[in-house]
Design a protein around this motif. Structure first.
Motif, PDB file in Angstrom:
ATOM      1  N   VAL A  30      13.541  -2.835 -41.946  1.00 26.33           N
ATOM      2  CA  VAL A  30      12.579  -4.108 -42.056  1.00 26.33           C
ATOM      3  C   VAL A  30      11.188  -4.103 -42.512  1.00 26.33           C
ATOM      4  CG1 VAL A  30      11.564  -5.919 -40.616  1.00 26.33           C
ATOM      5  CG2 VAL A  30      13.843  -5.465 -40.187  1.00 26.33           C
ATOM      6  N   TRP A  31      10.559  -3.016 -42.103  1.00 25.56           N
ATOM      7  CA  TRP A  31       9.381  -2.407 -42.775  1.00 25.56           C
ATOM      8  C   TRP A  31       9.133  -1.396 -43.601  1.00 25.56           C
ATOM      9  CZ3 TRP A  31       9.888  -4.054 -37.522  1.00 25.56           C
ATOM     10  CH2 TRP A  31       9.040  -5.173 -37.140  1.00 25.56           C
ATOM     11  N   THR A  32      10.479  -1.049 -44.168  1.00 26.99           N
ATOM     12  CA  THR A  32      10.393  -0.073 -45.298  1.00 26.99           C
ATOM     13  C   THR A  32       9.667   1.155 -45.135  1.00 26.99           C
ATOM     14  OG1 THR A  32       9.872  -2.081 -46.749  1.00 26.99           O
ATOM     15  CG2 THR A  32      10.115  -0.192 -47.808  1.00 26.99           C
ATOM     16  N   LYS A  33       9.942   1.779 -44.008  1.00 31.41           N
ATOM     17  CA  LYS A  33       9.424   2.979 -43.431  1.00 31.41           C
ATOM     18  C   LYS A  33      10.810   3.990 -43.803  1.00 31.41           C
ATOM     19  CE  LYS A  33       5.786   1.284 -41.804  1.00 31.41           C
ATOM     20  NZ  LYS A  33       4.516   1.736 -42.194  1.00 31.41           N
ATOM     21  N   GLN A  34      10.771   4.550 -44.789  1.00 33.81           N
ATOM     22  CA  GLN A  34      11.796   5.311 -45.254  1.00 33.81           C
ATOM     23  C   GLN A  34      12.024   6.629 -44.623  1.00 33.81           C
ATOM     24  OE1 GLN A  34      12.891   5.770 -49.105  1.00 33.81           O
ATOM     25  NE2 GLN A  34      12.577   3.634 -49.436  1.00 33.81           N
ATOM     26  N   ASN A  35      10.856   7.190 -43.656  1.00 30.51           N
ATOM     27  CA  ASN A  35      11.019   8.256 -42.864  1.00 30.51           C
ATOM     28  C   ASN A  35      11.819   7.843 -41.666  1.00 30.51           C
ATOM     29  OD1 ASN A  35       9.656  10.053 -44.520  1.00 30.51           O
ATOM     30  ND2 ASN A  35       7.785   9.982 -43.838  1.00 30.51           N
ATOM     31  N   LEU A  36      11.480   6.801 -41.141  1.00 30.97           N
ATOM     32  CA  LEU A  36      12.288   6.081 -39.980  1.00 30.97           C
ATOM     33  C   LEU A  36      13.811   5.751 -40.014  1.00 30.97           C
ATOM     34  CD1 LEU A  36       9.592   3.746 -38.380  1.00 30.97           C
ATOM     35  CD2 LEU A  36      10.345   6.203 -37.746  1.00 30.97           C
ATOM     36  N   GLN A  37      13.903   5.282 -41.585  1.00 27.67           N
ATOM     37  CA  GLN A  37      15.160   5.226 -41.990  1.00 27.67           C
ATOM     38  C   GLN A  37      16.245   6.439 -41.750  1.00 27.67           C
ATOM     39  OE1 GLN A  37      16.211   2.759 -45.613  1.00 27.67           O
ATOM     40  NE2 GLN A  37      14.278   1.474 -45.175  1.00 27.67           N
ATOM     41  N   ARG A  38      15.485   7.477 -42.605  1.00 26.34           N
ATOM     42  CA  ARG A  38      16.332   8.964 -42.652  1.00 26.34           C
ATOM     43  C   ARG A  38      16.317   9.330 -41.227  1.00 26.34           C
ATOM     44  NH1 ARG A  38      13.123   9.325 -47.502  1.00 26.34           N
ATOM     45  NH2 ARG A  38      11.504  10.176 -46.254  1.00 26.34           N
ATOM     46  N   ALA A  39      15.482   9.139 -40.360  1.00 24.92           N
ATOM     47  CA  ALA A  39      15.467   9.835 -38.933  1.00 24.92           C
ATOM     48  C   ALA A  39      16.583   8.880 -38.235  1.00 24.92           C
ATOM     49  CB  ALA A  39      14.192   9.658 -38.181  1.00 24.92           C
ATOM     50  N   GLY A  40      16.724   7.639 -38.433  1.00 23.61           N
ATOM     51  CA  GLY A  40      17.570   7.101 -37.830  1.00 23.61           C
ATOM     52  C   GLY A  40      19.227   7.462 -38.167  1.00 23.61           C
ATOM     53  N   ASN A  41      19.188   7.637 -39.592  1.00 20.94           N
ATOM     54  CA  ASN A  41      20.562   8.018 -40.154  1.00 20.94           C
ATOM     55  C   ASN A  41      21.137   9.347 -39.464  1.00 20.94           C
ATOM     56  OD1 ASN A  41      20.585   5.705 -41.458  1.00 20.94           O
ATOM     57  ND2 ASN A  41      19.892   6.755 -43.587  1.00 20.94           N
ATOM     58  N   ILE A  42      19.984  10.353 -39.361  1.00 19.14           N
ATOM     59  CA  ILE A  42      20.295  11.616 -38.784  1.00 19.14           C
ATOM     60  C   ILE A  42      20.682  11.851 -37.419  1.00 19.14           C
ATOM     61  CG2 ILE A  42      19.211  13.943 -38.271  1.00 19.14           C
ATOM     62  CD1 ILE A  42      17.339  13.296 -40.981  1.00 19.14           C
ATOM     63  N   ILE A  43      20.028  10.711 -36.527  1.00 19.80           N
ATOM     64  CA  ILE A  43      20.465  10.559 -35.284  1.00 19.80           C
ATOM     65  C   ILE A  43      21.832   9.995 -35.411  1.00 19.80           C
ATOM     66  CG2 ILE A  43      19.729   9.469 -32.939  1.00 19.80           C
ATOM     67  CD1 ILE A  43      16.636   9.760 -34.055  1.00 19.80           C
ATOM     68  N   PHE A  44      22.075   8.974 -35.825  1.00 20.76           N
ATOM     69  CA  PHE A  44      23.308   8.412 -36.009  1.00 20.76           C
ATOM     70  C   PHE A  44      24.515   9.638 -36.195  1.00 20.76           C
ATOM     71  CE2 PHE A  44      26.656   5.326 -37.052  1.00 20.76           C
ATOM     72  CZ  PHE A  44      26.629   4.415 -36.311  1.00 20.76           C
ATOM     73  N   VAL A  45      24.296  10.065 -37.074  1.00 23.82           N
ATOM     74  CA  VAL A  45      25.243  11.214 -37.508  1.00 23.82           C
ATOM     75  C   VAL A  45      25.302  12.385 -36.281  1.00 23.82           C
ATOM     76  CG1 VAL A  45      25.650  13.182 -39.005  1.00 23.82           C
ATOM     77  CG2 VAL A  45      25.030  11.046 -40.062  1.00 23.82           C
ATOM     78  N   LEU A  46      24.101  12.434 -35.615  1.00 25.49           N
ATOM     79  CA  LEU A  46      24.411  13.496 -34.479  1.00 25.49           C
ATOM     80  C   LEU A  46      25.008  12.952 -33.633  1.00 25.49           C
ATOM     81  CD1 LEU A  46      20.635  15.015 -34.657  1.00 25.49           C
ATOM     82  CD2 LEU A  46      22.567  16.062 -35.169  1.00 25.49           C
ATOM     83  N   ALA A  47      25.058  11.514 -33.209  1.00 28.08           N
ATOM     84  CA  ALA A  47      25.773  10.914 -32.112  1.00 28.08           C
ATOM     85  C   ALA A  47      26.896  10.910 -32.243  1.00 28.08           C
ATOM     86  CB  ALA A  47      25.202   9.547 -32.341  1.00 28.08           C
ATOM     87  N   LEU A  48      27.643  11.231 -33.558  1.00 30.72           N
ATOM     88  CA  LEU A  48      29.033  11.131 -33.900  1.00 30.72           C
ATOM     89  C   LEU A  48      29.600  12.380 -33.228  1.00 30.72           C
ATOM     90  CD1 LEU A  48      29.232   9.850 -37.466  1.00 30.72           C
ATOM     91  CD2 LEU A  48      29.933   8.641 -35.491  1.00 30.72           C
ATOM     92  N   VAL A  49      28.660  13.165 -33.232  1.00 28.30           N
ATOM     93  CA  VAL A  49      29.289  14.743 -32.870  1.00 28.30           C
ATOM     94  C   VAL A  49      29.716  14.768 -31.348  1.00 28.30           C
ATOM     95  CG1 VAL A  49      28.885  17.135 -32.575  1.00 28.30           C
ATOM     96  CG2 VAL A  49      28.293  16.049 -34.567  1.00 28.30           C
ATOM     97  N   PRO A  50      28.620  14.377 -30.273  1.00 25.97           N
ATOM     98  CA  PRO A  50      29.212  14.376 -28.842  1.00 25.97           C
ATOM     99  C   PRO A  50      30.062  13.142 -28.776  1.00 25.97           C
ATOM    100  CG  PRO A  50      27.061  13.389 -29.297  1.00 25.97           C
ATOM    101  CD  PRO A  50      27.522  14.257 -30.454  1.00 25.97           C
ATOM    102  N   HIS A  51      30.109  12.052 -29.611  1.00 25.31           N
ATOM    103  CA  HIS A  51      31.201  11.038 -29.211  1.00 25.31           C
ATOM    104  C   HIS A  51      32.624  11.495 -29.724  1.00 25.31           C
ATOM    105  CE1 HIS A  51      32.223   6.416 -29.913  1.00 25.31           C
ATOM    106  NE2 HIS A  51      32.837   7.151 -29.142  1.00 25.31           N
ATOM    107  N   GLY A  52      32.583  12.369 -30.793  1.00 27.62           N
ATOM    108  CA  GLY A  52      33.873  12.809 -31.240  1.00 27.62           C
ATOM    109  C   GLY A  52      34.571  13.740 -30.388  1.00 27.62           C
ATOM    110  N   ILE A  53      33.671  14.580 -29.873  1.00 30.51           N
ATOM    111  CA  ILE A  53      34.219  15.765 -28.674  1.00 30.51           C
ATOM    112  C   ILE A  53      34.482  14.960 -27.403  1.00 30.51           C
ATOM    113  CG2 ILE A  53      33.331  17.654 -27.282  1.00 30.51           C
ATOM    114  CD1 ILE A  53      31.223  18.521 -29.497  1.00 30.51           C
ATOM    115  N   ALA A  54      33.820  13.982 -27.169  1.00 27.76           N
ATOM    116  CA  ALA A  54      34.196  13.308 -25.743  1.00 27.76           C
ATOM    117  C   ALA A  54      35.556  12.538 -26.365  1.00 27.76           C
ATOM    118  CB  ALA A  54      33.195  12.059 -25.707  1.00 27.76           C
TER     119      ALA A  54
END
Length: 274
Positions: A30-54
């Motif tokens: 929404v506010w064109t904060k590319q650093n926040l976009q990238r951080a959100g994407n990285i965290i989302f990918v990281l979330a897939l790991v514990p979710h997949g293991i669960a």
């Protein structure tokens, strides 16, 4: 720590990470904060790991795949949809605005799973067939591709609407959104079709008939026909905005079929949606 405690702990960790990724990605888009976009994407990918293991731990604990209880089905559907989105985002970075729809829905479905019963049930003998596995796999890909297609259709409608906020000016042009929404819908159409055919073969092996107009069968067929209508309308030059609305309606019917009909009607699928 036993396997059940490890599983639920990892799932909760994934949900927390999904929530953080949703907030960061929304602010970033929404506010064109590319650093926040990238951080959100990285965290989302990281979330897939514990979710997949669960999901794997649940598989080990129950002795069957994630397709017998609401907890397992919704959790694995959320994971497949999220993983498919990240794969497409890696290949097509311009899909990033769709995160505004995909990330929150992943969070909602994961939360729904956590609120469902985690009681372990034994798989019925009628479920022990390869056709059930094929049926479930294609159902999950159908959900994931339909979700992404509708996310792009929703952005298309916003982009071409009468009022456009600042962030919509920065998303891909309408033709691009329409093109990839159409391609993803074609994929979803194929996935739903295979899901129905595999389910019919499974039903014949389990109960001696291919089709009995069970509510799930009927609504699945309606979903498939709606996607076919969308593709026909889009292919024959129908107006893109009307096609986008039909796309969203098709997703709604598909979600009702997968997640609501087993609770609303007496269907064989109700045996494992608890």
């Amino acid at each position: 720590m036993n396997i059940e405690v490890a599983e639920i702990t990892l799932f909760w960790l994934a949900v927390i990470l999904y929530a953080a990724a949703t907030v960061l990605a929304a602010i970033g888009v929404v506010w064109t904060k590319q650093n926040l976009q990238r951080a959100g994407n990285i965290i989302f990918v990281l979330a897939l790991v514990p979710h997949g293991i669960a999901i794997i731990l649940r598989w080990l604990a129950t002795g069957h795949g994630p397709y017998l209880q609401t907890y397992e089905i919704v959790s694995s559907d959320a994971w497949v949809g999220a993983a498919l989105f990240m794969l497409l985002l890696w290949r097509l970075p311009r899909l990033m605005p769709a995160a505004l729809f995909v990330y929150p829905l992943t969070l909602v479905f994961s939360g729904w799973a956590l609120l469902s019963s985690r009681e372990i049930s034994q798989i019925p003998a009628t479920f022990q067939t390869i056709w059930l596995i094929i049926h479930i796999i294609f159902a999950k890909f159908a959900y994931g591709s339909a979700l992404l297609s509708s996310a792009l259709a929703a952005i298309y409608l916003l982009k071409t609407g009468s009022t456009k906020s600042g962030w919509l000016q920065r998303v891909p042009e309408p033709n691009w959104l329409d093109y990839y929404s159409y391609r993803l819908t074609a994929f979803a159409f194929l996935m739903v079709g295979v899901m129905i055919v595999a389910g019919a073969i499974w039903a014949n092996q389990a109960w001696g008939y291919y089709w009995a107009w069970d509510p799930i069968e009927t609504w699945s067929l309606i979903s498939w026909l709606l996607y076919g209508l969308y593709l026909h309308y889009r292919f024959t030059g129908g107006k893109p905005r009307r096609a986008a609305l039909l796309n969203l309606l098709s997703l709604l019917i598909l979600l009702i079929t997968l997640f609501a009909v087993p609770y609303l009607y007496d269907t064989v699928h109700s045996e494992y949606m608890s």
